[in-house]
Motif scaffolding. Sequence first.
Motif, PDB file in Angstrom:
ATOM      1  N   MET A   1       0.827  -1.243  -0.122  1.00 10.42           N
ATOM      2  CA  MET A   1       0.111   0.123   0.018  1.00 10.42           C
ATOM      3  C   MET A   1       0.881   1.352   0.064  1.00 10.42           C
ATOM      4  N   ASN A   2       0.755   2.041  -1.129  1.00  4.97           N
ATOM      5  CA  ASN A   2       1.677   3.206  -1.004  1.00  4.97           C
ATOM      6  C   ASN A   2       0.630   4.562  -1.001  1.00  4.97           C
ATOM      7  N   VAL A   3       1.063   5.401   0.004  1.00 11.84           N
ATOM      8  CA  VAL A   3       0.317   6.469   0.154  1.00 11.84           C
ATOM      9  C   VAL A   3       1.211   7.572  -0.138  1.00 11.84           C
ATOM     10  N   LEU A   4       0.854   8.822  -1.225  1.00 12.67           N
ATOM     11  CA  LEU A   4       1.429   9.867  -1.623  1.00 12.67           C
ATOM     12  C   LEU A   4       1.155  10.883  -0.517  1.00 12.67           C
ATOM     13  N   ILE A   5       2.086  11.476  -0.010  1.00  7.09           N
ATOM     14  CA  ILE A   5       2.072  12.533   0.814  1.00  7.09           C
ATOM     15  C   ILE A   5       2.667  13.894   0.206  1.00  7.09           C
ATOM     16  N   TYR A   6       1.811  14.945   0.118  1.00  4.51           N
ATOM     17  CA  TYR A   6       2.266  16.322  -0.248  1.00  4.51           C
ATOM     18  C   TYR A   6       2.553  16.896   0.905  1.00  4.51           C
ATOM     19  N   ALA A   7       3.818  17.495   1.103  1.00  6.83           N
ATOM     20  CA  ALA A   7       4.148  18.334   2.237  1.00  6.83           C
ATOM     21  C   ALA A   7       4.828  19.657   1.660  1.00  6.83           C
ATOM     22  N   ASP A   8       4.253  20.941   2.294  1.00  3.76           N
ATOM     23  CA  ASP A   8       4.567  22.152   1.829  1.00  3.76           C
ATOM     24  C   ASP A   8       6.136  22.543   2.496  1.00  3.76           C
ATOM     25  N   ALA A   9       7.245  21.396   2.038  1.00  5.71           N
ATOM     26  CA  ALA A   9       8.436  21.512   3.013  1.00  5.71           C
ATOM     27  C   ALA A   9       9.279  21.887   1.675  1.00  5.71           C
ATOM     28  N   HIS A  10      10.454  22.396   2.229  1.00  7.75           N
ATOM     29  CA  HIS A  10      11.774  22.530   1.474  1.00  7.75           C
ATOM     30  C   HIS A  10      12.706  21.533   1.919  1.00  7.75           C
ATOM     31  N   LEU A  11      12.845  20.448   0.895  1.00  8.79           N
ATOM     32  CA  LEU A  11      13.902  19.425   1.342  1.00  8.79           C
ATOM     33  C   LEU A  11      15.178  19.462   0.300  1.00  8.79           C
ATOM     34  N   TYR A  12      16.248  18.943   0.706  1.00 13.59           N
ATOM     35  CA  TYR A  12      17.520  19.112   0.117  1.00 13.59           C
ATOM     36  C   TYR A  12      18.250  17.603  -0.167  1.00 13.59           C
ATOM     37  N   LYS A  13      18.468  17.221  -1.188  1.00 13.69           N
ATOM     38  CA  LYS A  13      19.247  16.092  -1.368  1.00 13.69           C
ATOM     39  C   LYS A  13      20.603  15.995  -1.603  1.00 13.69           C
ATOM     40  N   THR A  14      21.184  15.186  -1.011  1.00  9.03           N
ATOM     41  CA  THR A  14      22.742  15.495  -1.127  1.00  9.03           C
ATOM     42  C   THR A  14      23.273  14.141  -2.088  1.00  9.03           C
ATOM     43  N   GLY A  15      24.432  14.285  -2.501  1.00 12.47           N
ATOM     44  CA  GLY A  15      24.946  13.391  -3.615  1.00 12.47           C
ATOM     45  C   GLY A  15      25.044  11.833  -3.146  1.00 12.47           C
ATOM     46  N   ASP A  16      24.914  11.598  -1.811  1.00 13.98           N
ATOM     47  CA  ASP A  16      24.622  10.096  -1.495  1.00 13.98           C
ATOM     48  C   ASP A  16      23.396   9.877  -1.348  1.00 13.98           C
ATOM     49  N   GLY A  17      22.252  10.337  -1.929  1.00 14.40           N
ATOM     50  CA  GLY A  17      21.048  10.084  -2.131  1.00 14.40           C
ATOM     51  C   GLY A  17      20.264  10.393  -0.898  1.00 14.40           C
ATOM     52  N   ARG A  18      20.794  10.704   0.076  1.00 16.17           N
ATOM     53  CA  ARG A  18      19.895  11.185   1.488  1.00 16.17           C
ATOM     54  C   ARG A  18      19.253  12.512   1.226  1.00 16.17           C
ATOM     55  N   VAL A  19      17.995  12.698   1.956  1.00 22.18           N
ATOM     56  CA  VAL A  19      17.193  13.956   2.030  1.00 22.18           C
ATOM     57  C   VAL A  19      17.273  14.509   3.246  1.00 22.18           C
ATOM     58  N   TRP A  20      17.171  15.829   3.311  1.00 23.94           N
ATOM     59  CA  TRP A  20      17.363  16.435   4.429  1.00 23.94           C
ATOM     60  C   TRP A  20      16.128  17.504   4.482  1.00 23.94           C
ATOM     61  N   ALA A  21      16.047  18.059   5.925  1.00 23.04           N
ATOM     62  CA  ALA A  21      15.003  19.140   6.002  1.00 23.04           C
ATOM     63  C   ALA A  21      15.722  20.245   7.201  1.00 23.04           C
ATOM     64  N   LYS A  22      15.370  21.550   6.937  1.00 18.94           N
ATOM     65  CA  LYS A  22      15.938  22.509   8.184  1.00 18.94           C
ATOM     66  C   LYS A  22      15.250  22.269   9.192  1.00 18.94           C
TER      67      LYS A  22
END
Length: 405
Positions: A1-22
């Motif tokens: 079961m896949n759920v899509l979640i839209y969040a009004d966020a600013h996310l940042y992706k680094t070269g190792d594939g990880r994602v970050w948030a302030k």
Amino acid sequence: MNVLIYADAHLYKTGDGRVWAKTIYGYEFWKRYLNIFDNIIVMARMQEVHFSKTEGFLESSGAGVSFIGLPMVIGSQNKIGYITNFPQIVKIVRESIKTADCAIFRVPAVMGYIVLHYFIKTGKPFSLEIIINPFNAAGNKLERQIMGDYLKKVVGKANGVSYVTQYYLQKLFPSYASIHGDSEQYFESYYSSISIKSNYFTASRNYMNHAGDFKIIHVANQMNNEVKGHRVVIDVTNRLRELGYHIQTYLIGDGTKRREYEEYVCSIGLNEVIHFVGLLSSAEEVRKWLLNADLFLFPSKAEGLPRSLIEAMAVGLPCISTPVDGIPELLPADCLILPMDTEGFVKKIIALLNAPECLNEMSKQNVSKAKDYEESILQHRRDIFYDRLKKLALKQARDKSNRNI
């Protein structure tokens, strides 16, 4: 079961594939959805950055979470950014929503509304988590009207609607379930976005023997507009100092207007009185500053149900805020001043400085009220709400499968 979640966020992706948030949208935030769903697909604005740019950020990536990045268009007023990026946004959205069985949209949000428009066309179940009143949010009057009117329209189409308030937003944006009755297909709930674990809370405070400067604190992640009342906090501090009160004020947050506020503070000679702490990523970091403060001042013009206010209440801070949106659900009327009434805030603070027993009572009441928002209580409501959406999506998938046999 896949759920899509839209969040009004600013996310940042680094070269190792990880994602970050302030702030806020770390992996701990997504775990609330993983209680019910096997996999979540987070759709948000995302930018690729060097790892050094994410120092102090929260890691957003983790098991069970995948990400779909949308162009990093900043601000509802950035019309050119939306126009130039619109073809790319639509292409990403159309492709991405195919993999989701259902969706949850954290609204209002301009980009979120675009995604929602195309998701509705799929006929798949979706829910809304309404986190603020768009009629009072940032932007000009026309933009606020458009944002609010669209939410009023789409809320009646959502299978599930949850509100951060217990009463206020429900009156403005009534769900299908509230109008026609709760059913398997249409349902409603309420819970704050906040996450306060039991060990976050403190005992109430004692102000009877307070010594030294009185420390005022204000917390708002974004310093991008006047909505959160930063200028009022500065003016209140200035007036209190003029009247001879020993005040120190701390502003937590960051944004495009920070430099302007700093220059204003210098121009009135308060650069050693008003301190710009910057953005703090985690609730634990914010808590340390709250514990060292004496009063939480929050002259906001627009809110759903402010997380920062509840966090301040949880550690026993007396709080003064405004009678807007969901805030009256948290604080009594005598703690609420009109957003731009600088003198009103000044008079209230002076009255409290001269009545430590009132500060003690406010502290006690705030801790008690904040316990209504303890994590286990809210997560129970979330689990029920998410599970109803999941069951609806599973039923739709079964019905579709049976028709194809």
